[in-house]
Design a protein around this motif. Structure first.
Motif, mmCIF file in Angstrom:
data_model
loop_
_atom_site.group_PDB
_atom_site.id
_atom_site.type_symbol
_atom_site.label_atom_id
_atom_site.label_comp_id
_atom_site.label_asym_id
_atom_site.label_seq_id
_atom_site.Cartn_x
_atom_site.Cartn_y
_atom_site.Cartn_z
ATOM 1 N N VAL C 286 16.290 -3.591 -16.541
ATOM 2 C CA VAL C 286 16.092 -3.424 -15.102
ATOM 3 C C VAL C 286 15.039 -2.344 -14.883
ATOM 4 C CG1 VAL C 286 17.205 -2.912 -12.909
ATOM 5 C CG2 VAL C 286 18.510 -3.986 -14.742
ATOM 6 N N ILE C 287 14.059 -2.667 -14.048
ATOM 7 C CA ILE C 287 13.076 -1.641 -13.706
ATOM 8 C C ILE C 287 12.912 -1.574 -12.190
ATOM 9 C CG2 ILE C 287 11.787 -1.893 -15.851
ATOM 10 C CD1 ILE C 287 9.674 -3.401 -14.355
ATOM 11 N N THR C 288 12.492 -0.418 -11.724
ATOM 12 C CA THR C 288 12.185 -0.250 -10.302
ATOM 13 C C THR C 288 10.683 -0.370 -10.135
ATOM 14 O OG1 THR C 288 14.038 1.245 -10.040
ATOM 15 C CG2 THR C 288 12.349 1.305 -8.338
ATOM 16 N N VAL C 289 10.271 -1.239 -9.236
ATOM 17 C CA VAL C 289 8.852 -1.327 -8.918
ATOM 18 C C VAL C 289 8.719 -0.779 -7.513
ATOM 19 C CG1 VAL C 289 6.856 -2.840 -8.812
ATOM 20 C CG2 VAL C 289 8.787 -3.423 -10.279
ATOM 21 N N SER C 290 8.033 0.354 -7.403
ATOM 22 C CA SER C 290 8.037 1.027 -6.105
ATOM 23 C C SER C 290 6.787 1.888 -5.946
ATOM 24 C CB SER C 290 9.310 1.870 -5.997
ATOM 25 O OG SER C 290 9.374 2.486 -4.743
ATOM 26 N N GLY C 291 6.763 2.607 -4.854
ATOM 27 C CA GLY C 291 5.609 3.441 -4.566
ATOM 28 C C GLY C 291 4.894 2.944 -3.333
ATOM 29 N N GLN C 292 4.093 3.820 -2.750
ATOM 30 C CA GLN C 292 3.434 3.541 -1.476
ATOM 31 C C GLN C 292 2.514 2.330 -1.561
ATOM 32 O OE1 GLN C 292 1.890 7.295 -0.044
ATOM 33 N NE2 GLN C 292 0.725 6.174 1.504
ATOM 34 N N SER C 293 1.954 2.070 -2.745
ATOM 35 C CA SER C 293 0.953 1.012 -2.844
ATOM 36 C C SER C 293 1.518 -0.325 -3.311
ATOM 37 C CB SER C 293 -0.159 1.435 -3.804
ATOM 38 O OG SER C 293 -0.798 2.571 -3.321
ATOM 39 N N ILE C 294 2.835 -0.382 -3.540
ATOM 40 C CA ILE C 294 3.447 -1.666 -3.902
ATOM 41 C C ILE C 294 3.890 -2.330 -2.600
ATOM 42 C CG2 ILE C 294 5.353 -2.777 -5.122
ATOM 43 C CD1 ILE C 294 3.603 -1.517 -7.145
ATOM 44 N N LYS C 295 3.456 -3.589 -2.402
ATOM 45 C CA LYS C 295 3.704 -4.197 -1.089
ATOM 46 C C LYS C 295 5.175 -4.484 -0.863
ATOM 47 C CE LYS C 295 -0.867 -5.890 -0.072
ATOM 48 N NZ LYS C 295 -1.824 -6.864 -0.580
ATOM 49 N N ASP C 296 5.845 -4.963 -1.912
ATOM 50 C CA ASP C 296 7.248 -5.333 -1.731
ATOM 51 C C ASP C 296 8.090 -4.664 -2.819
ATOM 52 O OD1 ASP C 296 9.625 -6.519 -1.130
ATOM 53 O OD2 ASP C 296 9.114 -8.444 -2.060
ATOM 54 N N PRO C 297 8.433 -3.396 -2.654
ATOM 55 C CA PRO C 297 9.158 -2.668 -3.696
ATOM 56 C C PRO C 297 10.499 -3.332 -3.994
ATOM 57 C CG PRO C 297 8.608 -1.230 -1.833
ATOM 58 C CD PRO C 297 8.255 -2.600 -1.437
ATOM 59 N N ASN C 298 10.907 -3.303 -5.245
ATOM 60 C CA ASN C 298 12.107 -4.020 -5.631
ATOM 61 C C ASN C 298 12.694 -3.468 -6.927
ATOM 62 O OD1 ASN C 298 14.010 -5.996 -5.253
ATOM 63 N ND2 ASN C 298 12.458 -7.559 -4.792
#
Lengths: 201, 324, 439, 203
Positions: C286-298
């Motif tokens: 499981v990873i978190t994809v996030s940050g201001q520049s990610i359009k759809d954080p998940n």
């Protein structure tokens, strides 16, 4: 010639040579140095006890030497006290002249001092400090006038001017003068000021 | 993304908002109450001194940065302004501005830039400047005038501590009242007269966490204990700790001078030793020294020990002694 | 409820809101995966496949050779395109196996399930964990089998399950704790059996109250307790976590073994359960994809070897302003220069955001904040200075090797000095000098 | 021994090997007596006298002195000249002698003098040693003069007792106090080092 023998001979030779040299120099300069020293004291006595023709050492103890100044006829014209005490930075040595009755200070002269230049060292400055001592009545204990003033008239009878910013040095001189005057009076009362017939000249 | 500018940097990638200029400007803000009271009490004289010190500090800093071919942006980090302000705060209001300028130049050049500029100096630059002035122009630096609020027409005036030291004020009962000390209606340096303004500024710095709370507290404790012992033993001769805290440069020293980050220890234990030492030396100088005031010299004296303190008061690493 | 914590540390902004309510989403396997044979420090695994070979999902493709290397498994079924050097997220090339996905997810017959895993012997559990290539999923990717094998002279009394996730932005552990609490606890119980410990302590930061309540409830069936910890960075750092929970200090240069403790991340606990119970090797995480520049954080369940590009594509892609791409958390993660980098076992997050405004570096003003905040109680400014002037002996005397590179000092530094960078450089120099002296 | 020309032998003492600014020797008198130009000058001349004569003597008898006792012999020779200087000053310039106090006898332990005997006179001819001692002395006198001029002018506003600064000038008393000596010497050393680096870089 073995090494140690050479070492001894060379060192002895060097030592002997130096020694003889120094002995010569000492012979040549000894008198002058002594003369210089005496002249300094003499001049100081002359300054603080005007009218002195000859002076004598009357009494000596640690940090206090009393000289008597006599005119041509051999009459005592005043005492000169050479006294030392601790100032702000180091030893202060003064020459203080009084009249024979120890009622009036003729004048004050600083012989040696290590006070802060430009500040405490002004105890050697006539304009701001020394002139205020001239012909001062000392029958009462002298006190310090604060803050500093410009002329003698602003001071009361037994007051002495302070040096601006150098209260401690001024106080040191004042205390030294007061205590040596007391000591002088005490000595006179005890009669210890008999002339030891030790002419300084 | 590969065709765009990519920033490759070492972690951490997040950064706290605080920065050197922000810290410096916080110190300037905290000095505001003391500056206003000095302007109120000493009017035009205070203004001239403050302006000339700050201008001289900035000019000297700029000159040195230029000579050393350093970027001029460090000029705006606020440290030169602080040095100028602090120096002016520790000057007697009657000092002529050209002497203040000499002090400011010495503070920046010899106190700071010869060591390599911000962060490398051993001694507090403002105090170096003041110590230079004190030694170079002792008379001018010890001539005091009363504040404009005092309705007395005299030319010179003793500071509360000078009064205590040289005029035997305790015995004569002429000691400056605590109320005057607290609000600043007394003689003294520009910034040291009003305890209230300094305490306000100091509290702001503590609240803003710019200064290490251990240093003012340690100095306070050690001076209180030291003077307290003597006071309890002989109240006829010695004054109360409260007088010593409110009088002279103690508050400005404890809050603004001793806490200068560059010249105070970085370790907590070091800060305690440093602070206790300052308080003790202040007490010793005030009671037994040749000067009425000792805050400047005690801070400069303890400044010399800071590198040593940093070395020998190093904190214990989590896990203690290294294995093997 | 008393909240435990350790001294020092920092409070970076958390920014967890964008993903903490998003359930773990399974990402469909990509067309092609690139699986590095080295996923942590140590030596790379020996490749077991060649170009052109057909592989199954979860087939072992790399064998760990030394004690400290872990086996690697295929995360898709398909054909091996190449066995070659490939960029690793840490920035250097390592041997990697590229596999073309046939989309079948054919499972090899090798998987063996355990009916009653709690009755297995410690040796058996360790062996299954090793076989499955389980490594620590917190980021350092230390082989779990090694962690479960305490030396005989060091008895273990406590298993600590690390549910802190103190890094900002990351929420993968939090979601896992909400969604797979049973597996985590069972995995913890297996770890307890394997190490012979008496109890399990699960430490959770107080910004994850929901997860804490679940564990407080469920842990009643096991010997142990759930403990609430203060939200602070780096609460999840092994040595600080142990100190916060048990007030025990791991000796300098020592391991948690030395104070009778084994720490496992929540994700690792689940991986242990999967490995022992299902015989499922670690091929996805499981990873978190996030940050201001990610359009759809998940929060995504991703196959190991998937390129960052496909993961980010799946999350709606990058916005125009993206300048910084980081693998891991913002405090300890590694900045990436390319989207071609594959997800590895240690990838806890993929983050992207625009460049912050540039900040000037000033010289150290001795504010002492780095000391006040260093969780290891070091003197970072001094260490950095020693390294800068190449005085490595003094740097070592002042404990440079104890630095965990958490980044607190640099985060807090008002002068903006790259402290961690200098310290890392110094550690590297010292370690390579030592290697030269006694290889 | 030395490969320099006679001229170079002299000039090196002024700058390249200046005892104060380049070799940092003899700092004790340099710091202590440079408050007034007259004191600095007297000190410099006294030291020069001792240095030149000891160099002459040492270089002329160097062959006879066994190396084991050379330092002892040098010290005896130096001490002799120092005592001569001290006595003569006390006899003929009592005021300066009083001002300089113990610093004249202390010339015995001035490193410049023993250093030159050890480094130069004991290995070179009488003529060369004389030129070297002359150069070193000039360098030392020069350094003392620079230092004492700065200190006296800034500290009292006078030069050799003559008022040189206008009435507007407020003397910086710190300059004639010990701290002034350290400040001035420190800054001068910094400038000397800077010039040295510049010339080196140009070469």
């Amino acid at each position: 010639m073995s090494l140690s023998a050479r070492m001894i001979i060379v060192l002895t030779f060097v030592g002997l040579l130096s020694g003889s040299f120094l002995a010569t120099v000492d012979l040549l300069t000894k008198e002058r140095i002594e003369l210089n020293r005496q002249r300094e004291i003499e001049e100081a006595i002359l300054q603080v006890v005007p009218g002195t023709h000859s002076s004598q050492k009357l009494y000596e103890e640690k940090d206090l030497t009393v000289y008597g100044g006599k005119d041509k006829k051999g009459i005592l014209v005043g005492f000169a006290i050479q006294a030392s005490g601790i100032g702000f930075q180091g030893k202060i040595t003064l020459m203080l002249g009084t009249n024979p009755s120890i009622k009036k200070i003729n004048s004050l002269k600083v012989i040696d001092q290590k006070e802060t230049p430009g500040l405490g060292a002004k105890i050697n400055d006539r304009e701001s400090f020394l002139k205020f001592w001239d012909n001062k009545d000392c029958s009462n204990l002298l006190t310090l006038h604060k803050p500093a003033v410009k002329t003698q008239e602003e001071l009361s009878h037994s007051e002495i001017n302070t040096i601006t910013g150098a209260t401690i040095s001024s106080e040191a001189v004042l205390n030294l003068v007061n205590s040596s005057l007391n000591r002088l009076r005490q000595l006179e009362k005890e009669g210890s000021l008999s002339s030891e017939e030790q002419d300084v000249n | 993304m590969t065709d765009k500018i990519i920033i490759l940097q070492s972690s951490p990638h997040f950064k706290d908002k605080d920065s050197v200029p922000k810290i410096m400007y916080a110190v300037i803000i905290s000095l505001a109450p003391a500056i206003f009271t000095s302007l109120y009490f000493f009017r035009f004289k205070a203004l001239v001194l403050l302006l000339s010190c700050v201008a001289a500090c900035l000019t000297t800093e700029a000159l040195f940065l230029f000579l050393r071919r350093k970027p001029l942006h460090s000029l705006l980090d606020g440290s030169a302004i602080i040095t100028g302000l602090l120096l002016a705060m520790t000057l007697p209001p009657s000092l002529s501005p050209e002497l203040a300028v000499i002090g400011a130049v010495v503070a920046m050049a010899i106190g700071k830039q010869v060591f390599g500029g911000l962060g490398n100096n051993i001694f507090n630059p403002a105090l170096v400047g003041r110590a230079f002035l004190q030694t170079a122009f002792p008379v001018a630096m010890t001539t005091w005038i009363p504040s404009v609020m005092t309705k007395v027409d005299i030319l010179t005036y003793a500071t509360p501590l000078g009064n205590l030291k040289f005029e035997n004020a305790v015995a004569q009962g002429t000691l400056t009242s605590l109320k005057d000390l607290f609000f600043g209606n007394t003689g003294g340096c520009l910034g040291e007269t009003s305890a209230l303004a300094l305490i306000l500024g100091g509290l702001f710095l503590l609240f803003r966490r710019v200064i290490d709370w251990r240093i003012p507290l340690g100095i306070f404790l050690s001076l209180t204990i030291f003077t307290g012992i003597f006071w309890l033993a002989n109240p006829e001769k010695y004054t109360s700790p409260l007088f010593h805290i409110l009088a002279g440069g103690f508050l400005i020293g404890a809050f603004f001078m001793a806490t200068d980050m560059v010249t105070s220890p970085i370790t907590p234990l070091g800060a305690w030793v440093y602070a206790l030492g300052i308080g003790l030396i202040v007490g010793l100088i005030r009671f037994f020294g040749g000067f009425p005031e000792g805050v400047m010299y005690s801070i400069l004296f303890m400044n010399t020990f800071v590198p040593l303190l940093n070395r020998y008061t190093r904190p214990r690493i989590l896990g203690g002694r290294r294995k093997g | 409820m008393k909240v435990k914590t350790f001294p020092h540390g920092v409070h970076p902004p958390e920014f967890k809101e964008s993903t903490e309510e998003k359930a773990i989403h399974s990402m469909p396997p990509p067309d092609k995966v690139t699986i590095p044979l080295l996923q942590h420090f140590g030596s790379p695994a020996e490749s077991l496949v060649q170009k052109g070979d057909e592989v199954y999902l979860s087939q072992k493709i790399g064998e760990g050779q030394t004690l400290f290397s872990a086996s690697v498994h295929s995360s898709v079924s398909g054909k091996v395109l190449s066995v070659d050097m490939f960029s690793h997220p840490a920035g250097y090339p390592v041997p990697a196996v590229t596999i073309k996905n046939d989309g079948q997810d054919r499972i090899s017959t090798e998987r063996e399930e355990a009916k009653d895993p709690f009755s297995l012997s410690p040796e058996k559990i360790r062996q299954k964990v090793k076989e499955a290539g389980v490594v620590g999923l917190g980021g350092a990717a230390f082989p779990t089998a090694v962690k479960l094998s305490p030396p005989n002279d060091k008895p273990i009394d406590t298993i600590i399950i690390n549910g802190c996730e103190c890094e900002p932005l990351l929420t993968s552990d939090y979601r896992l704790m909400l969604e797979a609490s049973d597996e985590i606890l069972k995995g913890a119980e297996l770890a307890r059996i394997a190490t012979g410990a008496e109890r399990i302590i699960i430490g959770i930061e107080d910004n994850k109250k929901k997860a804490f309540e679940i564990f407080q409830e469920k842990i009643r069936d096991y010997p142990g307790e759930a403990v609430l910890l203060k939200t602070k960075y780096p609460e999840g750092a092994e040595k600080n976590l142990i100190y916060a929970l048990l007030r025990r200090e791991v000796p300098r240069g020592g391991l948690p073994f030395d104070v009778g403790i084994v720490v496992q991340n929540v994700g690792t606990a689940k991986a242990i359960w999967d490995a022992v119970h299902d015989g499922k090797p670690l091929y996805e995480r499981v990873i978190t994809v996030s940050g201001q520049s990610i359009k759809d954080p998940n929060n995504l369940l991703v196959r190991i070897g998937t390129s960052f590009e496909s993961v980010i594509e799946f999350c709606g892609g990058l916005s125009e302003d993206a300048n910084i791409l980081v693998m891991g958390g913002p405090m300890m993660g590694i900045a990436q220069w390319s989207l071609d980098i594959p997800v590895i076992k240690g990838t806890s997050g993929i983050l992207a955001w625009p460049a912050p405004p540039p900040r000037l570096e000033y010289s150290c003003i001795h504010c002492g904040r780095c000391i006040e905040h260093c969780p290891m109680v070091l003197v970072p400014t001094r260490l950095a200075k020693y390294v800068k002037y190449n005085n490595l002996t003094e740097a070592e005397n002042w404990g440079i090797l104890d630095c965990v590179e958490c980044g607190c000092c640099q985060y807090i530094c008002p002068s903006n000095i790259p402290l961690v960078h200098w310290i890392r450089l110094g550690k590297d120099k010292i370690i390579s000098l030592k290697r030269k002296k006694n290889p | 021994m030395s490969t320099r020309s006679i001229g170079q032998e002299f000039v090196k003492g002024l700058w390249d090997e200046n005892p104060v600014f380049r070799q940092l020797l003899g700092l004790c008198p340099t710091l202590a007596v440079t408050g007034w130009v007259i004191n600095g000058l007297a000190m410099g001349l006294a030291t020069s006298f001792v240095l030149i004569f000891s160099s002459l003597v040492v270089s002329s008898i160097k062959k006879f002195i066994p190396s084991q006792v050379r330092i002892a012999s040098y010290i005896v020779i130096i001490a002799t000249f120092v005592t001569i200087a001290d006595r003569c000053m006390a006899a003929f310039f009592p005021l300066i002698s009083k001002n300089l106090g113990p610093y004249i006898p202390l010339i015995v332990v001035n490193c410049i003098i023993l250093g030159r005997q050890e480094a130069f006179s004991s290995r070179n001819s009488v003529g060369r040693s004389f030129i070297d001692a002359l150069g070193m002395s000039s360098g030392f006198v020069l350094a003392l003069l620079i230092l004492s001029s700065i200190r006296e002018v800034l500290g009292v506003g006078t030069f050799l007792g003559l008022q040189v600064m206008g009435t507007w000038f407020k003397p910086w008393i710190i300059m004639i106090l010990p701290p002034g000596a350290f400040l001035t010497l420190g800054i001068l050393l910094g400038i000397a080092l800077h010039i040295e680096r510049k010339t080196k870089a140009r070469k």
